[in-house]
Write an enzyme that holds these catalytic residues in place. Structure first.
Site, PDB file in Angstrom:
ATOM      1  N   THR A  43       0.886  -1.189  -0.146  1.00 12.95           N
ATOM      2  CA  THR A  43       0.391   0.082  -0.056  1.00 12.95           C
ATOM      3  C   THR A  43       1.049   0.905  -0.179  1.00 12.95           C
ATOM      4  O   THR A  43       0.504   2.336  -0.658  1.00 12.95           O
ATOM      5  CB  THR A  43      -0.950  -0.523   1.458  1.00 12.95           C
ATOM      6  OG1 THR A  43      -1.485  -1.234   1.564  1.00 12.95           O
ATOM      7  CG2 THR A  43      -1.804   1.352   1.088  1.00 12.95           C
ATOM      8  N   GLY A 143      -1.386  -6.698   4.895  1.00 10.28           N
ATOM      9  CA  GLY A 143      -1.343  -5.030   5.224  1.00 10.28           C
ATOM     10  C   GLY A 143      -2.901  -5.306   5.298  1.00 10.28           C
ATOM     11  O   GLY A 143      -3.947  -5.641   6.452  1.00 10.28           O
ATOM     12  N   GLY A 186      -7.895  11.894   5.206  1.00 13.98           N
ATOM     13  CA  GLY A 186      -9.126  13.039   4.528  1.00 13.98           C
ATOM     14  C   GLY A 186      -8.279  14.614   4.746  1.00 13.98           C
ATOM     15  O   GLY A 186      -8.356  15.187   4.292  1.00 13.98           O
ATOM     16  N   GLY A 273     -11.072   5.079   7.534  1.00 16.68           N
ATOM     17  CA  GLY A 273     -10.140   3.909   8.219  1.00 16.68           C
ATOM     18  C   GLY A 273      -9.864   3.009   7.529  1.00 16.68           C
ATOM     19  O   GLY A 273     -10.205   2.494   6.518  1.00 16.68           O
ATOM     20  N   HIS A 445      21.521  26.375  15.729  1.00 13.57           N
ATOM     21  CA  HIS A 445      20.373  27.740  15.514  1.00 13.57           C
ATOM     22  C   HIS A 445      21.048  28.000  14.639  1.00 13.57           C
ATOM     23  O   HIS A 445      22.145  28.397  13.809  1.00 13.57           O
ATOM     24  CB  HIS A 445      21.030  28.800  16.518  1.00 13.57           C
ATOM     25  CG  HIS A 445      20.579  30.475  16.486  1.00 13.57           C
ATOM     26  ND1 HIS A 445      18.740  30.847  16.874  1.00 13.57           N
ATOM     27  CD2 HIS A 445      20.772  31.387  15.348  1.00 13.57           C
ATOM     28  CE1 HIS A 445      18.814  31.970  16.797  1.00 13.57           C
ATOM     29  NE2 HIS A 445      19.881  32.261  15.870  1.00 13.57           N
TER      30      HIS A 445
HETATM   31  P1  FAD Z   1       1.173  -2.750   3.216  1.00  8.86           P
HETATM   32  O1  FAD Z   1       1.732  -2.577   2.446  1.00  8.86           O
HETATM   33  O2  FAD Z   1      -0.963  -2.795   2.773  1.00  8.86           O
HETATM   34  O3  FAD Z   1       0.753  -4.220   1.925  1.00  8.86           O
HETATM   35  C1  FAD Z   1       0.379  -5.699   2.167  1.00  8.86           C
HETATM   36  C2  FAD Z   1       0.559  -6.100   0.685  1.00  8.86           C
HETATM   37  O4  FAD Z   1       0.086  -7.620   1.053  1.00  8.86           O
HETATM   38  C3  FAD Z   1      -0.229  -5.783  -0.455  1.00  8.86           C
HETATM   39  O5  FAD Z   1       0.879  -5.512  -1.381  1.00  8.86           O
HETATM   40  C4  FAD Z   1      -1.179  -6.740  -0.699  1.00  8.86           C
HETATM   41  O6  FAD Z   1      -1.379  -6.678  -2.312  1.00  8.86           O
HETATM   42  C5  FAD Z   1      -0.527  -7.738  -0.359  1.00  8.86           C
HETATM   43  N1  FAD Z   1      -1.675  -9.104  -0.323  1.00  8.86           N
HETATM   44  C6  FAD Z   1      -2.069  -9.225   1.090  1.00  8.86           C
HETATM   45  N2  FAD Z   1      -2.513  -9.939   0.985  1.00  8.86           N
HETATM   46  C7  FAD Z   1      -2.115 -10.720   0.266  1.00  8.86           C
HETATM   47  C8  FAD Z   1      -2.095 -12.859  -0.219  1.00  8.86           C
HETATM   48  N3  FAD Z   1      -2.609 -13.461   0.183  1.00  8.86           N
HETATM   49  N4  FAD Z   1      -1.326 -13.230  -1.256  1.00  8.86           N
HETATM   50  C9  FAD Z   1      -0.262 -12.210  -1.757  1.00  8.86           C
HETATM   51  N5  FAD Z   1      -0.174 -10.915  -1.282  1.00  8.86           N
HETATM   52  C10 FAD Z   1      -0.342 -10.144  -0.449  1.00  8.86           C
HETATM   53  N6  FAD Z   1       2.318   5.057   7.079  1.00  8.86           N
HETATM   54  C11 FAD Z   1       2.942   5.454   7.389  1.00  8.86           C
HETATM   55  O7  FAD Z   1       3.867   5.640   7.821  1.00  8.86           O
HETATM   56  N7  FAD Z   1       3.483   7.677   6.165  1.00  8.86           N
HETATM   57  C12 FAD Z   1       2.638   7.567   5.577  1.00  8.86           C
HETATM   58  O8  FAD Z   1       2.743   8.832   4.994  1.00  8.86           O
HETATM   59  C13 FAD Z   1       1.146   7.280   4.753  1.00  8.86           C
HETATM   60  N8  FAD Z   1       0.710   6.825   4.478  1.00  8.86           N
HETATM   61  C14 FAD Z   1      -0.660   7.105   3.651  1.00  8.86           C
HETATM   62  C15 FAD Z   1      -1.159   7.146   2.620  1.00  8.86           C
HETATM   63  C16 FAD Z   1      -2.175   6.447   2.635  1.00  8.86           C
HETATM   64  C17 FAD Z   1      -3.121   7.321   0.963  1.00  8.86           C
HETATM   65  C18 FAD Z   1      -2.519   5.380   2.644  1.00  8.86           C
HETATM   66  C19 FAD Z   1      -3.979   4.166   2.399  1.00  8.86           C
HETATM   67  C20 FAD Z   1      -1.795   5.113   3.600  1.00  8.86           C
HETATM   68  C21 FAD Z   1      -1.022   5.132   4.282  1.00  8.86           C
HETATM   69  N9  FAD Z   1       0.068   4.748   5.663  1.00  8.86           N
HETATM   70  C22 FAD Z   1       1.502   6.002   5.751  1.00  8.86           C
HETATM   71  C23 FAD Z   1      -0.085   3.479   5.660  1.00  8.86           C
HETATM   72  C24 FAD Z   1       1.313   2.723   5.694  1.00  8.86           C
HETATM   73  O9  FAD Z   1       0.496   2.497   4.098  1.00  8.86           O
HETATM   74  C25 FAD Z   1       0.681   1.160   6.169  1.00  8.86           C
HETATM   75  O10 FAD Z   1       0.940   1.505   6.972  1.00  8.86           O
HETATM   76  C26 FAD Z   1       1.603   0.493   5.831  1.00  8.86           C
HETATM   77  O11 FAD Z   1       1.822  -0.394   3.958  1.00  8.86           O
HETATM   78  C27 FAD Z   1       1.267  -1.087   5.814  1.00  8.86           C
HETATM   79  O12 FAD Z   1       2.103  -1.825   5.062  1.00  8.86           O
HETATM   80  P2  FAD Z   1       1.880  -3.480   5.551  1.00  8.86           P
HETATM   81  O13 FAD Z   1       3.447  -3.990   5.390  1.00  8.86           O
HETATM   82  O14 FAD Z   1       1.400  -3.985   7.256  1.00  8.86           O
HETATM   83  O15 FAD Z   1       1.171  -3.529   3.973  1.00  8.86           O
HETATM   84  P1  NAI Z   2      -8.293   7.302  10.394  1.00  7.50           P
HETATM   85  O1  NAI Z   2      -8.433   6.285  11.078  1.00  7.50           O
HETATM   86  O2  NAI Z   2      -6.926   7.721  10.926  1.00  7.50           O
HETATM   87  O3  NAI Z   2      -9.267   8.053  10.524  1.00  7.50           O
HETATM   88  C1  NAI Z   2     -10.479   8.062  10.244  1.00  7.50           C
HETATM   89  C2  NAI Z   2     -11.760   8.932  10.750  1.00  7.50           C
HETATM   90  O4  NAI Z   2     -12.908   8.908  10.043  1.00  7.50           O
HETATM   91  C3  NAI Z   2     -11.674   9.224  12.034  1.00  7.50           C
HETATM   92  O5  NAI Z   2     -11.486  10.248  12.442  1.00  7.50           O
HETATM   93  C4  NAI Z   2     -12.968   9.445  12.675  1.00  7.50           C
HETATM   94  O6  NAI Z   2     -14.085   9.088  13.753  1.00  7.50           O
HETATM   95  C5  NAI Z   2     -13.239   9.184  11.061  1.00  7.50           C
HETATM   96  N1  NAI Z   2     -15.005   8.147  10.911  1.00  7.50           N
HETATM   97  C6  NAI Z   2     -15.016   6.767  11.225  1.00  7.50           C
HETATM   98  N2  NAI Z   2     -16.337   6.313  10.145  1.00  7.50           N
HETATM   99  C7  NAI Z   2     -17.210   8.126   9.840  1.00  7.50           C
HETATM  100  C8  NAI Z   2     -18.262   7.820   9.791  1.00  7.50           C
HETATM  101  N3  NAI Z   2     -19.130   7.069   9.216  1.00  7.50           N
HETATM  102  N4  NAI Z   2     -18.634   9.196   9.249  1.00  7.50           N
HETATM  103  C9  NAI Z   2     -17.389   9.969   9.564  1.00  7.50           C
HETATM  104  N5  NAI Z   2     -16.433  10.334  10.093  1.00  7.50           N
HETATM  105  C10 NAI Z   2     -16.364   9.238  10.371  1.00  7.50           C
HETATM  106  O7  NAI Z   2      -8.387   6.879   9.746  1.00  7.50           O
HETATM  107  P2  NAI Z   2      -8.139   6.749   8.043  1.00  7.50           P
HETATM  108  O8  NAI Z   2      -7.971   8.463   7.730  1.00  7.50           O
HETATM  109  O9  NAI Z   2      -8.942   6.317   6.547  1.00  7.50           O
HETATM  110  O10 NAI Z   2      -6.622   6.039   7.305  1.00  7.50           O
HETATM  111  C11 NAI Z   2      -5.890   4.948   7.797  1.00  7.50           C
HETATM  112  C12 NAI Z   2      -4.783   4.480   8.024  1.00  7.50           C
HETATM  113  O11 NAI Z   2      -4.123   4.904   7.602  1.00  7.50           O
HETATM  114  C13 NAI Z   2      -4.149   5.555   9.565  1.00  7.50           C
HETATM  115  O12 NAI Z   2      -4.696   4.949  10.736  1.00  7.50           O
HETATM  116  C14 NAI Z   2      -3.118   5.856   9.476  1.00  7.50           C
HETATM  117  O13 NAI Z   2      -2.570   5.235  10.801  1.00  7.50           O
HETATM  118  C15 NAI Z   2      -2.865   5.410   7.869  1.00  7.50           C
HETATM  119  N6  NAI Z   2      -2.531   6.348   7.297  1.00  7.50           N
HETATM  120  C16 NAI Z   2      -1.310   7.254   7.804  1.00  7.50           C
HETATM  121  C17 NAI Z   2      -0.703   8.422   6.876  1.00  7.50           C
HETATM  122  C18 NAI Z   2       0.653   9.093   7.476  1.00  7.50           C
HETATM  123  O14 NAI Z   2       1.465   8.244   8.597  1.00  7.50           O
HETATM  124  N7  NAI Z   2       0.619   9.972   7.261  1.00  7.50           N
HETATM  125  C19 NAI Z   2      -1.145   8.813   5.651  1.00  7.50           C
HETATM  126  C20 NAI Z   2      -3.086   8.466   5.543  1.00  7.50           C
HETATM  127  C21 NAI Z   2      -3.011   6.993   6.520  1.00  7.50           C
END
Ligand code: FAD
Ligand code: NAI
Length: 466
Positions: A43, A143, A186, A273, A445
């Site tokens: 992801t 993931g 968001g 979420g 600084h």
């Molecule tokens: P994932 O990265 O989700 O990887 C899991 C992989 O497993 C996937 O590629 C999937 O295709 C594969 N897979 C699943 N099931 C199977 C199967 N049965 N067989 C083979 N392959 C499979 N986190 C941060 O720390 N900083 C950020 O800035 C940040 N920004 C984000 C922005 C967005 C829009 C999103 C959605 C998430 C963001 N996150 C961020 C969260 C971060 O992406 C995840 O916490 C992280 O990718 C988790 O890593 P993971 O290895 O657990 O799983």
């Molecule tokens: P989130 O858990 O951060 O936020 C979801 C929000 O939606 C919460 O404020 C919750 O109260 C609200 N919500 C839940 N149900 C709702 C409803 N029915 N109507 C209105 N509001 C509702 O989840 P988000 O933003 O989807 O991100 C998912 C995960 O991805 C996060 O937990 C974060 O760890 C990871 N992520 C991390 C980033 C980073 O590290 N910079 C960037 C983006 C994602």
């Protein structure tokens, strides 16, 4: 080993899985990684951290030039135009480069990429695209994926009701974007599209945005995003989304009950979420149950209830963050190899990459108070000379320390470079540091980081520049 195809098979090549696979191979274990996506990196690299940060960076540049704000510093620019296809293709290039980089690292470290979806057939056995594979150790690193909102259908291809994957690939700037969920996704992606010209409304169910963060931070962030022009409607629930052609109508009502209303939108981003990926994994074949939240529970070593089966990253409890997954990836590989892999879950920094950035590590003031007596030091960025020189007055540094031992329990920062500043706080906490330790560390600084030193001095009641 002779009984198995591999010493280690990792399922999923996200930051957790690919790091686990590489470290296992580095430790001399015969390793494979199954990944069903066409590219490695999970992801984070494909549709999460990296593309969202590329768009945050590009949109910040655009807004800086387009808004005319630079004229204040004597830089007059006219005729700035948005070229969205180029912005998107640059983002795609970054993703391609980084995901290709993991493929290179797999080859370099002799990790076999098994292309396809892996399903357990037994404790030491999976099937990937019809091929049976056995391994002495299997690491589940599958993931997470977006939590659906009941009754709201996401269709990224149509581009009206989208999740984060759709929102990083929109073909045009929406007139009005309604974001459901005032969490990290968001606010980051809402910021991108606001900067590019969209009107953005965030609908949050709770009475504050950014749940889980320190109360002061949540309040201040709310103010800052509103000042930037994002409409934030807290305490509001979405009761339905109706799509007609290229438009959507979002029905909302107060979370506490009351009269409903309709909001018209060109794009609706569902960001409420993420949920662990365990569907189709065949956990029933190995007798492994998930907890109430659908997560796989592990012990301190990342071993599951089934011997030889381990789990890390978003699929297990804890914050869903790439660096947490990576550290668990390292630790699990080391544990499998008979070494001691540890992750200190009390010190995992979290950053929201908006402008200003919002970063935190450790306990919030609310959580710390529940555990005992604390001291709090706060320093405004307004009084930091570098922030002043850069015209970045928003935000603060807040340090929470144990009242008796002075040990740092939590640090919360809103500042333009908070994501970089939080690293020193995490390191101090990891080393068991006190606020006095930080206060007596020489900081260069003029840097934003001096605000961390001043906040530490404020814990002692003696900041200089305030
Ligand atoms: P994932 O990265 O989700 O990887 C899991 C992989 O497993 C996937 O590629 C999937 O295709 C594969 N897979 C699943 N099931 C199977 C199967 N049965 N067989 C083979 N392959 C499979 N986190 C941060 O720390 N900083 C950020 O800035 C940040 N920004 C984000 C922005 C967005 C829009 C999103 C959605 C998430 C963001 N996150 C961020 C969260 C971060 O992406 C995840 O916490 C992280 O990718 C988790 O890593 P993971 O290895 O657990 O799983
Ligand atoms: P989130 O858990 O951060 O936020 C979801 C929000 O939606 C919460 O404020 C919750 O109260 C609200 N919500 C839940 N149900 C709702 C409803 N029915 N109507 C209105 N509001 C509702 O989840 P988000 O933003 O989807 O991100 C998912 C995960 O991805 C996060 O937990 C974060 O760890 C990871 N992520 C991390 C980033 C980073 O590290 N910079 C960037 C983006 C994602």
């Amino acid at each position: 080993m002779a009984d198995f195809d591999y010493d280690v098979l990792v399922i999923g090549a996200g930051p957790g899985g690919y790091v686990a696979a590489i470290r296992a191979a580095q430790l001399g274990l015969k390793t494979a990684c199954a990944e069903s996506r066409g590219t490695l990196g999970g992801t984070c690299l494909n549709v999460g951290c990296i593309p969202s940060k590329a768009l945050l960076h590009a949109s910040e540049k655009y807004e800086e030039v387009h808004s005319g704000v630079l004229a204040k510093y004597g830089v007059k620019v006219s005729g700035a135009e948005l070229d969205l296809p180029t912005m998107m293709s640059e983002k795609d290039k970054v993703v391609k480069g980084l995901t290709g980089g993991i493929e290179f690292l797999f080859k370099k470290n002799k990790v076999d990429w098994l292309k396809g979806h892996a399903t357990f057939t037994g404790p030491n056995a999976v099937v990937v695209e019809g091929k049976a594979v056995t391994a002495k150790n299997i690491v589940i690193a599958t993931g997470s994926s977006v939590t659906p909102l009941p009754g709201v259908e996401i269709d990224n291809a149509k581009g009206v009701v989208v999740d984060s994957t759709g929102a990083i690939a929109l073909e045009k700037v929406p007139g009005h974007m309604v974001v459901i969920g005032g969490g990290v996704i968001g606010l980051e992606l809402g910021s991108v599209w606001r900067r590019l010209g969209a009107q953005v409304t965030v609908v949050e169910y709770l009475d504050q945005i950014l749940p889980g963060m320190d109360g002061d931070v949540r309040k201040e962030a709310n103010k800052l995003f509103k000042k930037q022009g994002i409409e934030i409607r807290t305490g509001t629930k979405v009761t339905g989304v109706a799509v007609k052609g290229k438009k959507a109508t979002v029905s909302v009502e107060p979370a506490a009950g009351g009269a409903g209303e309709a909001i018209e939108a060109d794009v609706v981003l569902v960001a409420i979420g993420r949920k662990p990926n365990t569907d189709g994994l065949g956990l029933d074949k190995i007798g492994l149950a998930t907890n109430q939240r659908g997560q796989i529970e592990t012990d301190h070593d990342f071993g599951t209830a089934v011997p030889g089966v381990w789990a890390i990253g978003d699929v297990i409890p804890g914050p869903m963050l790439a660096h947490k997954a990576e550290d668990e990836g390292l630790a699990v590989a080391e544990n499998i190899a008979g070494l001691t892999g540890i992750v200190n879950h009390d010190v995992i920094p979290a950053v929201v990459y908006t402008q200003p950035e919002i970063a935190s590590v450790g306990l919030t003031e609310e959580a710390a108070k529940e555990k005992g007596k604390i001291k709090v030091g706060k320093f405004p960025m307004l009084a930091n000379s570098r922030a002043k020189a850069n015209d970045e007055p928003d935000g603060f540094v807040k340090i929470i320390a144990d009242a008796e031992t002075d040990r740092v329990l939590g640090v919360h920062i809103i500042a333009s470079v908070a994501g970089t500043m939080i690293a020193q706080a995490a390191q101090a906490m990891e080393f068991g540091g006190t606020s006095e330790d930080i206060a007596y560390t020489c900081h260069a600084h003029p840097t934003h980081s001096e605000a961390v030193k001043e906040a530490a001095m404020a814990v002692q009641g003696k900041p200089i520049h305030m």
